[in-house]
Design an enzyme around this catalytic site. Structure first.
Site, mmCIF file in Angstrom:
data_model
loop_
_atom_site.group_PDB
_atom_site.id
_atom_site.type_symbol
_atom_site.label_atom_id
_atom_site.label_comp_id
_atom_site.label_asym_id
_atom_site.label_seq_id
_atom_site.Cartn_x
_atom_site.Cartn_y
_atom_site.Cartn_z
ATOM 1 C CG ASP A 135 91.782 53.853 32.622
ATOM 2 O OD1 ASP A 135 91.972 55.079 32.559
ATOM 3 O OD2 ASP A 135 92.586 53.006 32.188
ATOM 4 N N GLY A 183 101.907 57.044 33.183
ATOM 5 C CA GLY A 183 102.869 57.169 34.273
ATOM 6 C C GLY A 183 102.598 56.142 35.363
ATOM 7 C CG ASP A 192 101.795 52.139 29.677
ATOM 8 O OD1 ASP A 192 102.567 52.838 29.005
ATOM 9 O OD2 ASP A 192 100.591 52.407 29.853
#
Ligand code: ADP
Length: 281
Positions: free
Chosen positions: A11, A39, A231
Site C-alpha cells: 500500500d 489476506g 480484517d
C-alpha cells in the site's frame, strides 16, 4: 494454528491538500508505504493474536515483494509457502485529500496468480483453521476449502469483496464473517452456513450458530481510522476459534476496536494489548 490463503499488497498512501485535476501535478504532504491486502492483514492479526499463523499467497519479482514479506515475517507470520511469480506484487495506490476523501487504484498483480499446490494443501491439512477472503482467484479459494474439508480443518470465509459464490464452496464452509452489507448481499449463502459472525461496526458483533445467537457489544474508543478493523476482527476470531463463542467475539471486538484507534490498515493489536485493553474495561 491458522492458515490464511489470500492477497497481499504493497500500500502506498499519499496525503495532499486537494486532488490534482487530470494533467495537473500537486505537491503532496506525506507518503507512507505499508503491507495491505485482506489476506495478509488477517494473517497478521491472527499471528499477533497469538496463534501460529502461515500466510499462503503470491508476490511478484519486484522490490515490493521483499517489503511485504519482511513486514509479515516481522509479525511472526510464516511466509515460507508464498509463491514468487513474474510481474508485480499486488499494489494499492491510495491518495487522501484534506477532507479525508480518498482515491484508490488497486493492481491485483501476483494476487491474480495464487494457486494451491501440494505443499499448501499439506499446510492446510495440518492447521486447525483455514481463513479465506475473495481477493484471489475463486479456484484457489475452492481448492483451499476442499483441502481443509478433507482434513477436518475448520473453514472460515470473509466474503470480501462480495461476489456470487458457487454452491460447492458454500457447502465447504463452517463459518462466514460478514459485515452488515455483506450479510444483506449474501442472504442466501448466510442461510446455509453453520456459523454466521456479523460485524456491526461500533455496535460490536453477533454470532449465530447451532448453539444459538451470541451478541457482543462494541467497545467505546476514540476512532481514528476504521480501515482494517474488519480484517483485525477476522484474524483474531480465527486465532481464538477454540474459545467459547462469547469470549471469541469479545476478543475479536477488542482487536477491531483497537485497530480503529490507529491510522492505517495493518495495526492489529497483540494478545497482550488486547488483554490490557479488556482489563481496563
Ligand atoms: P468492516 O470494516 O469490514 O465493514 P465493521 O465496520 O463491522 O467491519 O468493523 C469490524 C469490527 O471492528 C467491529 O465488529 C468492531 O469490533 C470493530 N469496530 C469497527 N468500528 C468500530 C468503532 N467505531 N468502535 C469500536 N469498534 C469498532
Amino acid at each position: 494454528s491458522v492458515v490464511v490463503v489470500g492477497s497481499v499488497n504493497l500500500d502506498a498512501v499519499t496525503v495532499c491538500e486537494r486532488f490534482p485535476h487530470p494533467g495537473e501535478t500537486v505537491a503532496g504532504l506525506s507518503v507512507a508505504f505499508g503491507q495491505g491486502g485482506k489476506g495478509a492483514n488477517q494473517a497478521r492479526s491472527a499471528a499477533r493474536s497469538g496463534a501460529p499463523t502461515a500466510f499462503i499467497g503470491a508476490v511478484g519479482d519486484d522490490d515490493a515483494a521483499e517489503t511485504v514479506l519482511n513486514s509479515l515475517a516481522g509479525a511472526e507470520v510464516d511466509v515460507s509457502r508464498v509463491a514468487r511469480v513474474s510481474g508485480s506484487t499486488g499494489f494499492a495506490n491510495v491518495t487522501v485529500d484534506g477532507a479525508g476523501e480518498n482515491h484508490i487504484v488497486v493492481v491485483p498483480g501476483a494476487n491474480a496468480e495464487v494457486a494451491v499446490g501440494e505443499a499448501s494443501r499439506r499446510a492446510i491439512a495440518e492447521a486447525d483453521v483455514l481463513l479465506l477472503q475473495l481477493e484471489i482467484p475463486l479456484d484457489a479459494v475452492l481448492d483451499a476449502a476442499r483441502a481443509a474439508r478433507e482434513a477436518g480443518t475448520v473453514v472460515l470465509l470473509n466474503p470480501s469483496p462480495v461476489r456470487a459464490l458457487p454452491d460447492e464452496l458454500v457447502g465447504l464452509l463452517d463459518a462466514v464473517v460478514v459485515n452488515r452489507d455483506e450479510e444483506k448481499a449474501l442472504a442466501d449463502v448466510v442461510a446455509r452456513v453453520p456459523h454466521v459472525i456479523t460485524t456491526l461496526g461500533g455496535d460490536g458483533a453477533r454470532a449465530t450458530g447451532p448453539g444459538g445467537t451470541v451478541e457482543a457489544p462494541g467497545f467505546a474508543v476514540d476512532v481514528v481510522d476504521t480501515t482494517g478493523a474488519g480484517d483485525a476482527f477476522a484474524g483474531a476470531l480465527a486465532a481464538h476459534w477454540d474459545l467459547p463463542p462469547a469470549e471469541r467475539l469479545r476478543r475479536a471486538n477488542a482487536a477491531g476496536a483497537l485497530t480503529a484507534t490507529a491510522a492505517g490498515a495493518a495495526a492489529a493489536p497483540t494478545a497482550a494489548e488486547v488483554d490490557a485493553f479488556l482489563a481496563a474495561q
